[in-house]
Motif scaffolding. Structure first.
Motif, PDB file in Angstrom:
ATOM      1  N   ASN A   4       0.811  -1.219   0.000  1.00  0.00           N
ATOM      2  CA  ASN A   4       0.000   0.000   0.000  1.00  0.00           C
ATOM      3  C   ASN A   4       0.845   1.270   0.000  1.00  0.00           C
ATOM      4  O   ASN A   4       0.292   2.369   0.069  1.00  0.00           O
ATOM      5  N   SER A   5       2.175   1.132  -0.054  1.00  0.00           N
ATOM      6  CA  SER A   5       3.057   2.300   0.064  1.00  0.00           C
ATOM      7  C   SER A   5       2.641   3.152   1.259  1.00  0.00           C
ATOM      8  O   SER A   5       2.451   4.370   1.165  1.00  0.00           O
ATOM      9  N   ALA A   6       2.520   2.492   2.400  1.00  0.00           N
ATOM     10  CA  ALA A   6       1.901   3.117   3.568  1.00  0.00           C
ATOM     11  C   ALA A   6       2.755   4.216   4.173  1.00  0.00           C
ATOM     12  O   ALA A   6       3.986   4.202   4.076  1.00  0.00           O
ATOM     13  N   ARG A   7       2.075   5.126   4.813  1.00  0.00           N
ATOM     14  CA  ARG A   7       2.708   6.142   5.671  1.00  0.00           C
ATOM     15  C   ARG A   7       2.056   6.021   7.039  1.00  0.00           C
ATOM     16  O   ARG A   7       0.837   6.174   7.166  1.00  0.00           O
ATOM     17  N   LEU A   8       2.849   5.740   8.050  1.00  0.00           N
ATOM     18  CA  LEU A   8       2.344   5.547   9.404  1.00  0.00           C
ATOM     19  C   LEU A   8       2.739   6.712  10.286  1.00  0.00           C
ATOM     20  O   LEU A   8       3.917   7.091  10.337  1.00  0.00           O
ATOM     21  N   GLY A   9       1.778   7.267  10.999  1.00  0.00           N
ATOM     22  CA  GLY A   9       2.098   8.227  12.035  1.00  0.00           C
ATOM     23  C   GLY A   9       2.727   7.525  13.225  1.00  0.00           C
ATOM     24  O   GLY A   9       2.740   6.289  13.321  1.00  0.00           O
ATOM     25  N   ALA A  10       3.236   8.318  14.159  1.00  0.00           N
ATOM     26  CA  ALA A  10       3.960   7.745  15.288  1.00  0.00           C
ATOM     27  C   ALA A  10       3.085   6.809  16.110  1.00  0.00           C
ATOM     28  O   ALA A  10       3.532   5.714  16.493  1.00  0.00           O
ATOM     29  N   CYS A  11       1.862   7.190  16.386  1.00  0.00           N
ATOM     30  CA  CYS A  11       0.992   6.331  17.206  1.00  0.00           C
ATOM     31  C   CYS A  11       0.680   5.025  16.489  1.00  0.00           C
ATOM     32  O   CYS A  11       0.645   3.958  17.120  1.00  0.00           O
ATOM     33  N   GLN A  12       0.448   5.091  15.178  1.00  0.00           N
ATOM     34  CA  GLN A  12       0.215   3.857  14.414  1.00  0.00           C
ATOM     35  C   GLN A  12       1.440   2.963  14.446  1.00  0.00           C
ATOM     36  O   GLN A  12       1.331   1.743  14.628  1.00  0.00           O
ATOM     37  N   ALA A  13       2.617   3.552  14.258  1.00  0.00           N
ATOM     38  CA  ALA A  13       3.850   2.766  14.263  1.00  0.00           C
ATOM     39  C   ALA A  13       4.091   2.138  15.636  1.00  0.00           C
ATOM     40  O   ALA A  13       4.561   1.000  15.736  1.00  0.00           O
ATOM     41  N   LEU A  14       3.772   2.868  16.701  1.00  0.00           N
ATOM     42  CA  LEU A  14       3.911   2.317  18.051  1.00  0.00           C
ATOM     43  C   LEU A  14       2.969   1.133  18.251  1.00  0.00           C
ATOM     44  O   LEU A  14       3.370   0.091  18.788  1.00  0.00           O
ATOM     45  N   ASP A  15       1.729   1.260  17.808  1.00  0.00           N
ATOM     46  CA  ASP A  15       0.752   0.180  17.954  1.00  0.00           C
ATOM     47  C   ASP A  15       1.184  -1.078  17.214  1.00  0.00           C
ATOM     48  O   ASP A  15       0.885  -2.200  17.643  1.00  0.00           O
ATOM     49  N   LEU A  16       1.892  -0.901  16.085  1.00  0.00           N
ATOM     50  CA  LEU A  16       2.334  -2.049  15.285  1.00  0.00           C
ATOM     51  C   LEU A  16       3.648  -2.645  15.782  1.00  0.00           C
ATOM     52  O   LEU A  16       4.110  -3.647  15.233  1.00  0.00           O
ATOM     53  N   GLY A  17       4.260  -2.034  16.783  1.00  0.00           N
ATOM     54  CA  GLY A  17       5.523  -2.536  17.293  1.00  0.00           C
ATOM     55  C   GLY A  17       6.735  -2.033  16.555  1.00  0.00           C
ATOM     56  O   GLY A  17       7.853  -2.530  16.780  1.00  0.00           O
ATOM     57  N   LEU A  18       6.556  -1.036  15.694  1.00  0.00           N
ATOM     58  CA  LEU A  18       7.687  -0.494  14.935  1.00  0.00           C
ATOM     59  C   LEU A  18       8.422   0.594  15.713  1.00  0.00           C
ATOM     60  O   LEU A  18       9.564   0.919  15.384  1.00  0.00           O
ATOM     61  N   LEU A  19       7.772   1.164  16.716  1.00  0.00           N
ATOM     62  CA  LEU A  19       8.404   2.097  17.632  1.00  0.00           C
ATOM     63  C   LEU A  19       8.337   1.522  19.039  1.00  0.00           C
ATOM     64  O   LEU A  19       7.422   0.754  19.367  1.00  0.00           O
ATOM     65  N   ASP A  20       9.296   1.927  19.868  1.00  0.00           N
ATOM     66  CA  ASP A  20       9.323   1.474  21.252  1.00  0.00           C
ATOM     67  C   ASP A  20       8.790   2.508  22.227  1.00  0.00           C
ATOM     68  O   ASP A  20       8.376   2.156  23.337  1.00  0.00           O
ATOM     69  N   ASP A  21       8.798   3.779  21.830  1.00  0.00           N
ATOM     70  CA  ASP A  21       8.306   4.823  22.722  1.00  0.00           C
ATOM     71  C   ASP A  21       8.095   6.100  21.920  1.00  0.00           C
ATOM     72  O   ASP A  21       8.732   6.300  20.873  1.00  0.00           O
ATOM     73  N   ILE A  22       7.179   6.939  22.397  1.00  0.00           N
ATOM     74  CA  ILE A  22       6.963   8.281  21.860  1.00  0.00           C
ATOM     75  C   ILE A  22       7.195   9.256  23.002  1.00  0.00           C
ATOM     76  O   ILE A  22       6.613   9.106  24.090  1.00  0.00           O
ATOM     77  N   VAL A  23       8.042  10.246  22.772  1.00  0.00           N
ATOM     78  CA  VAL A  23       8.414  11.195  23.819  1.00  0.00           C
ATOM     79  C   VAL A  23       8.277  12.619  23.298  1.00  0.00           C
ATOM     80  O   VAL A  23       8.096  12.843  22.096  1.00  0.00           O
ATOM     81  N   GLU A  24       8.400  13.576  24.204  1.00  0.00           N
ATOM     82  CA  GLU A  24       8.364  14.980  23.817  1.00  0.00           C
ATOM     83  C   GLU A  24       9.619  15.328  23.008  1.00  0.00           C
ATOM     84  O   GLU A  24      10.692  14.748  23.231  1.00  0.00           O
ATOM     85  N   PRO A  25       9.519  16.272  22.077  1.00  0.00           N
ATOM     86  CA  PRO A  25      10.684  16.606  21.242  1.00  0.00           C
ATOM     87  C   PRO A  25      11.944  16.926  22.034  1.00  0.00           C
ATOM     88  O   PRO A  25      13.035  16.478  21.677  1.00  0.00           O
ATOM     89  N   ASP A  26      11.806  17.690  23.108  1.00  0.00           N
ATOM     90  CA  ASP A  26      12.989  18.071  23.887  1.00  0.00           C
ATOM     91  C   ASP A  26      13.613  16.882  24.615  1.00  0.00           C
ATOM     92  O   ASP A  26      14.771  16.959  25.058  1.00  0.00           O
ATOM     93  N   ASP A  27      12.856  15.804  24.750  1.00  0.00           N
ATOM     94  CA  ASP A  27      13.350  14.636  25.488  1.00  0.00           C
ATOM     95  C   ASP A  27      13.815  13.530  24.549  1.00  0.00           C
ATOM     96  O   ASP A  27      14.219  12.463  25.026  1.00  0.00           O
TER      97      ASP A  27
END
Length: 258
Positions: A169-192
């Protein structure tokens, strides 16, 4: 870890050592950190230099500005001398270097990670992002193919059926979607973002930890990675020989040049 031997300088890459962790930044923000050949070679060399365990406790890779990286600099690969297998091998060598490290490698996604850049991040040991980050695999629609053993890493992280749909699908995943799929381990504030990546490396590398041994155990085998990359190189050679890739690159540059 003081007295780290100096590395040769690489255009559009910077490195600092923060709390014993090497932070490599792709620093071409005006071009969304699109990866030139020199940047890809430099990333592999930096990973090998800082990944041996004597110069740093870990490595963080991030981007400057609003993007992690727009992927391969397509403007650099146009023309009659196009050699996509050679371009892909420069990406693959980043994966080889990351998997050979004795220390953790963490992607700190400050923004969009497109194509080979997102695939590169999948080959690292962890991925931390800000809420504005996204991962995009535009290759199928653009007549290109994935790299960095993504055909192995994406099913490993997200599952085979999901990986198929994401690529097709040539997908584009936002951060929350990527986190739900296990592609990200954490989402943090930009300064952190960088501090969080450094803290993760510190947790994983406490004195007396068997970190290097578990990295070897938990990473996929080199033979499996090399087999995946060989299939990917064969696939990109096929789309180049058919002319699909050239047409796709021309369309991308006309409509969405980096």
């Amino acid at each position: 870890m003081s007295g780290v031997p100096p590395l040769p300088s690489f255009a559009d890459l910077t490195v600092t050592v923060d709390s014993g962790v090497a932070v490599i930044a792709m620093s071409r923000p005006a071009k969304l950190n699109a990866l030139t050949r020199g940047m890809r070679r430099g990333l592999a060399e930096m990973l090998r230099h800082y990944g041996g365990g004597s110069h740093a406790r870990g490595v963080v890779v991030t981007g400057r500005g609003k993007a992690f990286s727009a992927g391969m600099d397509l403007r650099e690969v146009t023309g009659p001398e196009l050699d996509l297998p050679a371009e892909m091998e420069l990406f693959n060598d980043i994966t080889r270097a990351a998997l050979a490290t004795e220390v953790p490698v963490v992607a700190a996604l400050n923004g969009i990670a497109v194509g080979g850049a997102g695939e590169m991040a999948l080959s690292f040991d962890a991925r931390i992002a800000t809420a504005r980050a996204a991962i995009s695999w535009p290759e199928t629609a653009a007549g290109l193919t994935v790299s960095n053993a993504a055909s192995l890493f994406l099913p490993r992280l997200a599952g085979a059926s999901r990986a198929m749909c994401l690529i097709m699908n040539s997908a584009r995943l936002g951060a929350c979607q990527a986190l739900d799929l296990g592609l990200l381990d954490d989402i943090v504030e930009p300064d952190d973002l960088i501090p969080a990546a450094i803290r993760l490396i510190h947790r994983w590398t406490q004195p007396g930890s068997s970190t290097a041994a578990h990295l070897r155990l938990m990473r996929p085998s080199l033979s499996a990675v090399e087999a995946a990359m060989a299939r990917e190189v064969a696939a990109v050679r096929q789309v180049q020989e058919s002319g699909i890739a050239q047409a796709g690159i021309a369309t991308v540059l006309t409509g969405h040049g980096t």
